[in-house]
Design an enzyme around this catalytic site. Sequence first.
Site, mmCIF file in Angstrom:
data_model
loop_
_atom_site.group_PDB
_atom_site.id
_atom_site.type_symbol
_atom_site.label_atom_id
_atom_site.label_comp_id
_atom_site.label_asym_id
_atom_site.label_seq_id
_atom_site.Cartn_x
_atom_site.Cartn_y
_atom_site.Cartn_z
ATOM 1 N N ASP A 1 4.285 -4.283 -7.092
ATOM 2 C CA ASP A 1 3.649 -2.981 -6.530
ATOM 3 C C ASP A 1 4.320 -1.789 -7.202
ATOM 4 O O ASP A 1 3.862 -0.732 -6.903
ATOM 5 C CB ASP A 1 3.911 -3.079 -5.157
ATOM 6 C CG ASP A 1 5.287 -3.123 -4.579
ATOM 7 O OD1 ASP A 1 5.885 -4.372 -4.929
ATOM 8 O OD2 ASP A 1 5.954 -2.283 -3.975
ATOM 9 N N ASN A 2 5.473 -2.134 -8.062
ATOM 10 C CA ASN A 2 6.056 -0.753 -8.885
ATOM 11 C C ASN A 2 5.879 -1.078 -10.290
ATOM 12 O O ASN A 2 6.497 -0.357 -10.964
ATOM 13 C CB ASN A 2 7.558 -0.933 -8.463
ATOM 14 C CG ASN A 2 7.789 -0.596 -7.105
ATOM 15 O OD1 ASN A 2 7.115 0.150 -6.265
ATOM 16 N ND2 ASN A 2 8.910 -1.083 -6.630
ATOM 17 N N GLY B 1 2.712 3.532 1.409
ATOM 18 C CA GLY B 1 2.956 3.728 2.930
ATOM 19 C C GLY B 1 3.883 4.953 3.228
ATOM 20 O O GLY B 1 3.919 5.534 4.156
ATOM 21 N N ARG C 1 -1.282 0.243 -9.433
ATOM 22 C CA ARG C 1 -0.360 -0.703 -9.879
ATOM 23 C C ARG C 1 -0.711 -2.115 -9.813
ATOM 24 O O ARG C 1 -1.876 -2.426 -9.390
ATOM 25 C CB ARG C 1 0.673 -0.669 -8.627
ATOM 26 C CG ARG C 1 1.261 0.805 -8.352
ATOM 27 C CD ARG C 1 1.164 0.814 -6.949
ATOM 28 N NE ARG C 1 1.523 2.158 -6.690
ATOM 29 C CZ ARG C 1 2.753 2.741 -6.615
ATOM 30 N NH1 ARG C 1 3.759 1.941 -6.524
ATOM 31 N NH2 ARG C 1 2.870 4.066 -6.359
ATOM 32 N N LYS D 1 4.779 12.546 -2.140
ATOM 33 C CA LYS D 1 5.574 11.665 -1.627
ATOM 34 C C LYS D 1 6.438 11.784 -0.405
ATOM 35 O O LYS D 1 7.183 12.754 -0.641
ATOM 36 C CB LYS D 1 6.498 10.978 -2.689
ATOM 37 C CG LYS D 1 7.235 9.496 -2.395
ATOM 38 C CD LYS D 1 7.723 8.933 -3.514
ATOM 39 C CE LYS D 1 8.484 7.687 -3.385
ATOM 40 N NZ LYS D 1 9.031 7.030 -4.432
ATOM 41 N N GLY E 1 0.833 -1.066 -0.077
ATOM 42 C CA GLY E 1 -0.039 0.105 -0.161
ATOM 43 C C GLY E 1 0.764 1.301 0.048
ATOM 44 O O GLY E 1 2.215 1.258 0.132
HETATM 45 P P1 AMP Z 1 9.302 0.202 -2.471
HETATM 46 O O1 AMP Z 1 10.274 -0.784 -2.655
HETATM 47 O O2 AMP Z 1 9.734 1.803 -2.450
HETATM 48 O O3 AMP Z 1 8.356 0.483 -3.951
HETATM 49 O O4 AMP Z 1 8.479 0.300 -1.310
HETATM 50 C C1 AMP Z 1 7.725 -0.886 -0.966
HETATM 51 C C2 AMP Z 1 6.695 -0.809 0.181
HETATM 52 O O5 AMP Z 1 7.216 0.156 1.142
HETATM 53 C C3 AMP Z 1 5.569 0.503 -0.337
HETATM 54 O O6 AMP Z 1 4.225 -0.194 0.270
HETATM 55 C C4 AMP Z 1 6.056 1.530 0.244
HETATM 56 O O7 AMP Z 1 4.851 2.634 0.459
HETATM 57 C C5 AMP Z 1 6.482 1.160 1.679
HETATM 58 N N1 AMP Z 1 7.610 2.023 2.015
HETATM 59 C C6 AMP Z 1 9.083 2.527 1.558
HETATM 60 N N2 AMP Z 1 9.581 3.304 2.135
HETATM 61 C C7 AMP Z 1 8.697 3.661 2.978
HETATM 62 C C8 AMP Z 1 8.679 4.584 4.292
HETATM 63 N N3 AMP Z 1 9.522 5.342 4.501
HETATM 64 N N4 AMP Z 1 7.856 4.573 5.059
HETATM 65 C C9 AMP Z 1 6.566 4.013 4.997
HETATM 66 N N5 AMP Z 1 6.368 3.197 3.669
HETATM 67 C C10 AMP Z 1 7.404 2.830 3.067
HETATM 68 MG MG MG Z 2 6.900 1.353 -4.505
#
Ligand code: AMP
Ligand code: MG
Length: 518
Positions: free
Chosen positions: A269-270, A102, A199, A122, A100
């Site tokens: 998710d990306n 995050g 996504r 973001k 989700g």
């Molecule tokens: P990513 O690998 O950056 O696409 O992130 C994978 C998941 O981790 C996604 O659900 C992001 O929203 C969450 N996420 C990454 N960094 C953070 C953060 N600093 N705080 C909260 N959620 C995060």
């Molecule tokens: Mg992501």
Amino acid sequence: MKLTIKNTFLTENTADSILENTRRQVTEAVYSYTNPKQPKKPEVLHVSQEMAAELGISKKETTSDFFKHIFTGNEIYPNTKPFSMCYGGHQFGNWAGQLGDGRAINLFEVTHQNKNWKVQLKGAGETPYSRNADGLAVLRSSVREYLCSEAMYHLGVPTTRALSLSLSGDTVLRDVLYDGNPAHEKGAIVSRVAPSFLRFGNYEIFAARKDLKNLKSLVNYTITYHFPHLGSPSKKSYINFFKEVAERTLELILHWQRIGFVHGVMNTDNMSILGLTIDFGPYGWLEGFDHSWTPNTTDKEHKRYRYGNQPSIGLWNLYQLANALYPIIEEAAPLESILNQYKIDFEKKSLAMMKSKIGLLVADDHDVELIQNLEENLQLVETDMTIFFRKLSDFTNEKEGFQFIKEAFYSPSEISKEVKNQWNLWFDKYSDRLNKEGISSKKRKALMNAKNPKYILRNYMSQMAIEEAEKGNYTLIEELYQLIKRPYDEQLGQEKWFAKRPEWARNKVGCSMLSCSS
Ligand code: AMP
Ligand code: MG
């Protein structure tokens, strides 16, 4: 600043009935209402005026306090309700459950000149999906996302966009190398924009939870608003929807291969449902042409997301999406045939793409071999991809082929006789092959230069801009921003950015080694 707000996503999808912003599993809902965290001392560092204009925001308005407050989450635009989305995903090949938004918070939808845009922050604080993290982003990763999404746009690659880059005034604790040495960094917020941030994982989560009601309504919403040409929602349009997502995904990845972009974290998710480049994390640009290169240190061991593997990963991710859509389609054969078509199309289109990079348009039986030999040669010694293809467009029969591309080698003095011979052999074949094209060298050069960018956002360039920005100097961000607006043009006075990666950047953190710690 008056925006034309139109909230289709909120009204047509199920909201989380729990309103508290607490970390939890959110079930039977597509999104949760979430307000951004108020930043301590917001400061706008840069605005993409092109993007602002797309939203109907004037240059003058971007300098207002109101703009600053809205696009850093300090104030909520009248009559809007920010929210975060629920999605899951396969990370590095494994189902990871609920992920989700995050640290992304959706502000609103803006309609301007018949286009509808979703606007997100973001790094604006925690959401129900923040799991064990803080929902914040640091300046370094925000500069990278901000500049790279605009660079991709101007390179003609489908992408989410960026509107503004701001400091939050808060500090954020990060362990860049995951080695137990966390440090405080400046917090930042990027406001980013896309027709949709949906996504693959948004659909996967409902299939995994057997929540067919929300799966179906989200697919229906997606088709109605983003694929209206597929007709009203039905099994037939669901299949065509998957077909189009597969085609767009392939097109996207072929663009990445063409310009040497490595996403770095192609988890489901990306993967954007619209086929956009989304979530700029530990991405990188090839310098030496190398199929096995990955910028992501987390992926160093298996190199799942290496340059040469991106097309197959696109297909692997599409299999996951096919599985997620299956419960509302209930027929495997059409999905399988679309996935098979991806492989066929990839072969065909990847050849066409590589041919276009070397100025070949007509068909010839030996083209596959010519391209294969080229890729082998490019990996004989460290050879800069961008410089090589750009210089290749100067080739004429008047000089030895090798002379045209010399500049692309990282250690020109160490080029052996054999390497030189290999290149000259290739140039002999290339030269013969060009005779079959029947266009002038001048015309070919123009065609090739439209496919091979002169200026890319090399990893070290962003790193230089970041280091300056961390000291409070933002001029390099502006300089690079101006540079990336015309990546295919010769730009007077900018030759210094048409250069190989400097030696200091070879093994530097942030240049060739990046982590997900952002
Ligand atoms: P990513 O690998 O950056 O696409 O992130 C994978 C998941 O981790 C996604 O659900 C992001 O929203 C969450 N996420 C990454 N960094 C953070 C953060 N600093 N705080 C909260 N959620 C995060
Ligand atoms: Mg992501």
